[in-house]
Design an enzyme around this catalytic site. Sequence first.
Site, PDB file in Angstrom:
ATOM      1  N   GLY A 242       0.653  -1.266   0.029  1.00  0.00           N
ATOM      2  CA  GLY A 242       0.134  -0.055   0.006  1.00  0.00           C
ATOM      3  C   GLY A 242       0.819   1.217  -0.023  1.00  0.00           C
ATOM      4  N   GLU A 280       3.623  -7.089   1.057  1.00  0.00           N
ATOM      5  CA  GLU A 280       3.080  -7.132  -0.137  1.00  0.00           C
ATOM      6  C   GLU A 280       2.753  -5.942  -1.163  1.00  0.00           C
ATOM      7  OE1 GLU A 280      -0.876  -8.353   1.150  1.00  0.00           O
ATOM      8  OE2 GLU A 280      -0.042 -10.393   2.036  1.00  0.00           O
ATOM      9  N   GLY A 282       3.095  -3.372  -4.053  1.00  0.00           N
ATOM     10  CA  GLY A 282       2.927  -3.717  -5.745  1.00  0.00           C
ATOM     11  C   GLY A 282       3.011  -2.424  -6.439  1.00  0.00           C
ATOM     12  N   ARG A 283       2.209  -1.516  -6.394  1.00  0.00           N
ATOM     13  CA  ARG A 283       2.252  -0.194  -7.220  1.00  0.00           C
ATOM     14  C   ARG A 283       3.511   0.412  -6.731  1.00  0.00           C
ATOM     15  NH1 ARG A 283      -2.026   1.861  -5.590  1.00  0.00           N
ATOM     16  NH2 ARG A 283      -3.194   1.491  -7.467  1.00  0.00           N
ATOM     17  N   CYS A 355     -14.334   5.473 -28.238  1.00  0.00           N
ATOM     18  CA  CYS A 355     -15.616   6.164 -28.692  1.00  0.00           C
ATOM     19  C   CYS A 355     -16.390   6.663 -27.567  1.00  0.00           C
ATOM     20  CB  CYS A 355     -16.149   5.314 -29.678  1.00  0.00           C
ATOM     21  SG  CYS A 355     -17.335   6.256 -30.979  1.00  0.00           S
TER      22      CYS A 355
END
Length: 448
Positions: A242, A280, A282-283, A355
């Site tokens: 986090g 843990e 990630g980002r 679109c």
Amino acid sequence: MEHDSLARRHAALREAARAGLVGPEAPVAGFVDVTGVREAVRELRAAFAGPAPVLHTFAVKAASLVPVLEVLNEEGVGCEVASPGELELARAAGVPASRTVFDSPAKTVAELRDALAHGIAVNADNPQELARIDALVAEGPTDAPLGVRVNPQVGTGSIGAMSTATATSKFGVALRDAGAEDWLVRQYLERPWLTRLHTHTGSQGVALELMAESVRIVYELAERVNREAGRQQVDTIDIGGGLPVNFEGEETTPRFADYANLLREKVPGLFDGRYTIVTEFGRSLLAKQGFVAALVEYTKTSGGRRIAVTHAGAQVATRTVFVPDSWPLRVAAFAPDGTLKESPDLVQDVAGPCCFAGDLVARGRTLPELSPGDLIALWDTGAYYFSTHFAYNSLPRPAVHGFWTDDDGRTRFAPIRRAQSLAELLAESGAAESGALKGAGEPALVRR
């Protein structure tokens, strides 16, 4: 480090344009800085170094790409998985069960049985899941490390959807609900095989202080369980991930050391060697190690606003397009040969190919004037932007390339994921079942 990273990205974009990895024949592509990934992992390991054993795992949802997971595995980083698909990706990357953690709020019995049979750590999300694990443990012994995810209910960050320790979060056992802590302690005392506690407060938009408070609460819970058990039953604390990412500039902030040092201040006992720490992230490991490059197809003016229509939109930058205030991206302008643009700055919108009118990756952004054939780069997109493709308009998934600098100073590339072909897109869209519905549901009179 930030200067070296930017220089590598600029060199990679120039060489990618020259090699045709992005341009008229490949109008959008992703790129991952392999050296940057390794540097980020080593910074993480250094931040948490000390007497406490630490297992770093990577949140696979942040970059569900097997070659990236292989690089992380080479660096000693395992995988945190939240689905059977992510577990298979970890296995394909050679990540051992001993470095794999299975988190999900909706694990099936079959998924739990698979994890327990192979020694994969499982964090139970709720009382019903714990009852399922009881039944599986009764079927036969397992060496899978088992624990419970706890929601400390510490509050919300600036992005509600990314905050997982709120009062009503769908994740974990809500510790502050009436009687919940006493109930949870009893579950541990009745199950000697419960040896872990897990928490995860959220990601982008969550302050370090809030994350550290969650860890402190779970640490105190582990201490209580061990006191009442009369032994160290809980031997592992999974602190989740986090760490937020700075999307506003090149600087990496906060750093892993900032968070680790805050934890040492707020929860010193966590680091004294009695507990194994699991992370843990990630980002924060991957975001700044990747970018999306796209071709400018057209430019136009509407209502006095200059608009560049590119091939990078909601299909690769879904969160940025739909929630731009929470997920802004820096945009850089390049000439067709991959060199930085030097034309005068103009206020421009940078639009994607989808679109619908809101398909904009940047609104009213001051950039060198873009022209057809130019390239744009969306920085800080190494996490999530390659693993959350939005198949709107049946736009195919773009290729993702890894890059690094060799001993001669040349940029090298290797495919991480090949571009999805139109044939593959057709197959994914049910082309093999063509004709299956012809005539189905018509009244008998119409068929005659």
